[in-house]
Design an enzyme around this catalytic site. Structure first.
Site, PDB file in Angstrom:
ATOM      1  N   ASP A 535       0.896  -1.050  -0.008  1.00  0.00           N
ATOM      2  CA  ASP A 535      -0.113   0.256   0.013  1.00  0.00           C
ATOM      3  C   ASP A 535       0.934   1.276   0.006  1.00  0.00           C
ATOM      4  O   ASP A 535       2.069   1.226   0.290  1.00  0.00           O
ATOM      5  CB  ASP A 535      -0.954  -0.260   1.154  1.00  0.00           C
ATOM      6  CG  ASP A 535      -0.223  -0.043   2.419  1.00  0.00           C
ATOM      7  OD1 ASP A 535       0.478   0.828   2.884  1.00  0.00           O
ATOM      8  OD2 ASP A 535      -0.498  -1.111   3.098  1.00  0.00           O
ATOM      9  N   GLU A 615      22.562 -22.805 -17.598  1.00  0.00           N
ATOM     10  CA  GLU A 615      21.521 -22.080 -17.138  1.00  0.00           C
ATOM     11  C   GLU A 615      22.449 -20.779 -16.188  1.00  0.00           C
ATOM     12  O   GLU A 615      22.093 -19.394 -16.555  1.00  0.00           O
ATOM     13  CB  GLU A 615      21.184 -22.806 -15.601  1.00  0.00           C
ATOM     14  CG  GLU A 615      19.921 -23.813 -16.449  1.00  0.00           C
ATOM     15  CD  GLU A 615      19.463 -24.609 -14.975  1.00  0.00           C
ATOM     16  OE1 GLU A 615      18.276 -24.946 -15.099  1.00  0.00           O
ATOM     17  OE2 GLU A 615      20.330 -24.974 -14.211  1.00  0.00           O
TER      18      GLU A 615
END
Ligand code: GLA
Length: 730
Positions: A535, A615
């Site tokens: 928020d 990777e």
């Protein structure tokens, strides 16, 4: 001038670049909401307020002969209670004599350059922007209560912030039972309300509903803004799309119990009231006491949801978050949580950091489990001293070793919590929020500290400061892993127990403020089991918030898109995690996990030491790519590119530079199909007659072609493929 008062018409006009807000004081001192929309070229919009005598809608005494003017239907700036407006009240009171009525009328006003701070609460920062503030003081003369309505106009940002200060100007006590931050009455229109609902691991999902004559409530009483209902609502034309239609936004800058109510009334008008949730709230105002509500951030645009999002993105990254983060590049981080959970040693963390640093990661974050007796989530919270059995040499040694790798070091805390099994609880059982006559309700086997007690705040400030002083720590992940219950402070008298929930939030804000003042270079990332406290209140202190505990890239598409309606990508904590994913078991390509995590603050949360060389090489490239696009992603305009039907199959979103010089389009296929339809992506935010080159190809197209014709893609086969397309203006 952004705020003009026309004395003869008793009319206030608040103007931003693309909107106008009008307030009018009527002949009996009612403060009428006249208008909010596009500029009216100086027209007093009160001609729209028709006089209609509605049955069972009474009249204030002065209007007893003017039956067409009932406060039950008049659009107003701030409703009272108990005197004839049967729609949602903005205030609830109990006066000394037990009366619960409040009739607020105009008393005075003031126009101020700039914007005053709100004591104890975070609020939108004016910096040196063009900001002017109007304060209208309303008064109920009978009980002696003032409501000062603050309107700060951010002219260039198309935002008006609001909050209310209640002042007891009588010589008797007044109990506030409800204290709204802002109210907005919209007289006409056929509206949808949009809010962002969810749950742990699936936060902020857009929910759009046509308004009918009833009341819709978006709220939390969990002591936090919650995973379940974010304190942000949109009111939009029933037909509004991303690019078309009137939209109003109301966002509460508050991290505690909130409530946004939306009512369509008998006459078809719509009222929004936003503020602290009155459940579990009451505040005793002694004579001359004041109470400030949290701030609400209001916006209007005639141009659809996308434009409304841009308004919120701009104000949040530039005026809610500390603006320095518009200039400081935040580090690509690696967090050990999903790599090790509680099972780690200093050597393991150093190993992860070493490999990560070789790949280009800039900060190692040590998550839960480094302190007290904390080998699982049943004990230790509150004991903020390092567990040297686990971390030989302590945090000093660890942060030094990590520093030697050229990396920053970050640490997890969950300051507002306490385990029953902790030294802190054994020493200070009265510091937990516990109802004296009940067993506490447990969640994750923990309780919540009484943040309304200044001693608790001091204890936490001292513990955290000691840790920050002893080791080289540049970042804190600030977690909050349960909803609050048993809201009872042993530190406050019985009659003040209704203040505890709000005082809790004030205590947390105060602690954050103190720490940031003492350690100005510290960066805090908010978290609450992922995005349970995502928020504007927390964003004032934390430029980024961990968006969700769900790190599955495909689920994150939905979570991050929902979040994007109100909050900019620069605030969205997002990591590449392992495949199969720990929350869903779904396998996704590393490339796709990278594309999704790059639409956020970007980092890794897996054991890089276990990755293959291939990777690792891919991770290295991902980090280079993210760094290349860093400022574009942080500062640009964000566009959601697919409609509902397309979104079933794929998602596409775009970052377009504000100067239209480049755009990055991201596409992830959710559902691979044989013989699939061609996917057409129509870009936005480009310069129509400029030419754009698709990087890595010879494809050159005009901005108009890309926006109106679109760009056709035929994406790779397999599960969840993705692509990033970079268009550069020539
Ligand atoms: C919360 C956070 C996670 C992790 C754990 C640790 O769930 O969202 O990222 O920090 O707590 O307990």
């Amino acid at each position: 001038m952004a705020i003009i008062f026309d004395e003869s018409r008793k009319l206030f006009r608040l103007s931003t670049t693309n909107s106008e807000y009008q307030i009018k004081v009527d002949d009996i001192g009612l403060v009428i909401h006249n208008y909010y929309g596009r500029s009216t070229c100086d027209t007093d919009m009160s001609y729209q307020i028709l006089s209609v005598d509605r049955g069972f809608s009474g009249n204030l005494f002065e209007n007893r002969d003017n039956r067409g003017r009932s406060i039950d239907v008049l659009p107003q700036e701030f409703s009272g209670c108990g005197v004839g407006d049967y729609r949602i009240s903005s205030v609830g009171v109990v006066a000394k004599n037990g009366s619960r009525s409040c009739d607020l009328r105009y008393k005075s006003h003031e126009i101020i350059d700039g914007k005053p701070e709100i004591p104890g609460l975070p609020s939108v920062r004016p910096y040196d922007d063009d900001v002017t503030t109007l304060v209208i003081t309303l008064e109920d003369k009978v009980i002696g209560l003032e409501a000062q309505l603050f309107y700060s106009v951010f002219a260039d940002k198309d935002v008006i912030t609001r909050h209310t200060r209640f002042v007891n100007v009588s010589d008797k006590k007044i109990h506030l039972e409800k204290a709204a931050s802002a109210m907005l009455d919209v007289q006409f229109g056929s509206w949808d309300e949009i809010h962002f609902a969810g749950r742990h691991c699936m936060e902020r999902q857009m929910s759009r509903n046509k308004l009918t004559q009833d009341i819709k409530v978006i709220s939390s009483k969990r002591g936090m803004s919650s995973h379940h209902e974010n304190p942000f609502v949109i009111l939009c034309d029933h037909g509004a799309t991303e690019t078309y239609g009137d939209c109003y936004g109301m966002m509460l800058m508050y991290s505690g119990n909130h409530k946004i109510e939306i009512e369509q009334d008998q006459a078809g008008s719509t009222r929004i009231v936003a503020g602290i949730n009155e459940e579990n709230f009451s505040w005793c105002l002694e004579a001359s006491d004041a109470f400030d509500t949290p701030e609400a951030i209001m916006a209007y645009t005639p141009s659809g949801l996308e434009q409304l999002s841009h308004i919120y993105h701009n104000i949040i990254r530039e005026n809610v978050c500390d603006r320095k983060y518009m200039e400081i590049k935040r580090p690509v981080l690696i967090n050990n949580w999903e790599a090790t959970y509680f099972d780690f040693t200093a050597e393991k963390i150093i190993d992860i950091a070493k490999t990560a640093s070789e790949l280009g990661v800039e900060m190692m974050v040590l998550d839960d489990g480094w302190f007290g007796k904390r080998d699982d989530d049943n004990s230790g919270l509150g004991d903020w001293f390092v567990n040297e059995k686990k971390l030989e040499g302590g945090l000093k040694r660890l942060s030094d070793e990590i520093g030697k790798l050229g990396m920053k070091f970050g640490l997890w805390f969950e300051p507002e919590m306490i385990n029953e099994d902790s030294n802190l609880f054994r020493e200070h059982p009265d510091w937990a929020l516990v109802d004296p006559d009940r067993h506490p309700t447990m969640a994750r086997n923990q309780m919540v500290l009484d943040m309304s007690n200044p001693k608790v705040e001091d204890y936490l400030f001292n513990c955290i400061s000691k840790i920050l002083d002893d080791a080289n720590i540049s970042y804190i992940k600030w977690d909050f892993n349960r909803s609050i219950t048993n809201v009872y402070s042993k530190n406050l008298p019985n009659k003040k127990q209704g203040e505890v929930s709000h005082r809790f939030v004030l205590g947390t804000y105060s602690l954050l403020e103190r720490l940031l003042n003492a350690y100005p270079n510290l960066m805090i990332e908010g978290c609450s089991g992922g995005g349970g406290r995502f928020d504007a209140g927390m964003l004032y202190y934390c430029p980024q918030i961990w968006c969700s505990d769900d790190t599955d890239a495909i689920e994150r598409l939905e979570i991050q898109e929902g979040t994007s309606f109100g909050y900019p990508v620069s605030t969205v904590g997002s990591h590449v995690s392992a495949s199969p994913n720990h929350q869903t078991g779904r396998s996704t390509p590393l490339a796709t996990r990278g594309v999704v995590a790059m639409s956020g603050t970007f980092g890794y949360e897996l054991d890089v030491t276990k990755m293959s060389e291939e990777e690792k090489a891919e991770v290295k490239e991902q980090i280079k790519t993210f760094n290349k696009y860093y400022w574009l992603i942080q500062k640009s305009d964000y566009y959601r590119l697919v409609n509902e039907e397309q979104a079933e199959v794929y998602k596409a979103w775009e970052f377009a530079a504000k100067d239209k010089s480049e755009a990055l389009v991201n596409i992830v296929v959710k559902k691979s199909q044989a013989n699939a339809k061609i996917k057409i992506i129509k870009l936005r935010g480009l310069e129509e007659d400029a030419m754009y080159l698709l990087e890595g190809t010879d494809n050159m197209m005009s901005g108009a072609a890309l926006m109106y014709g679109g760009f056709a893609i035929n994406i790779a086969m397999g599960d969840y493929p993705s692509a990033q397309l970079h268009f550069v203006r020539q």
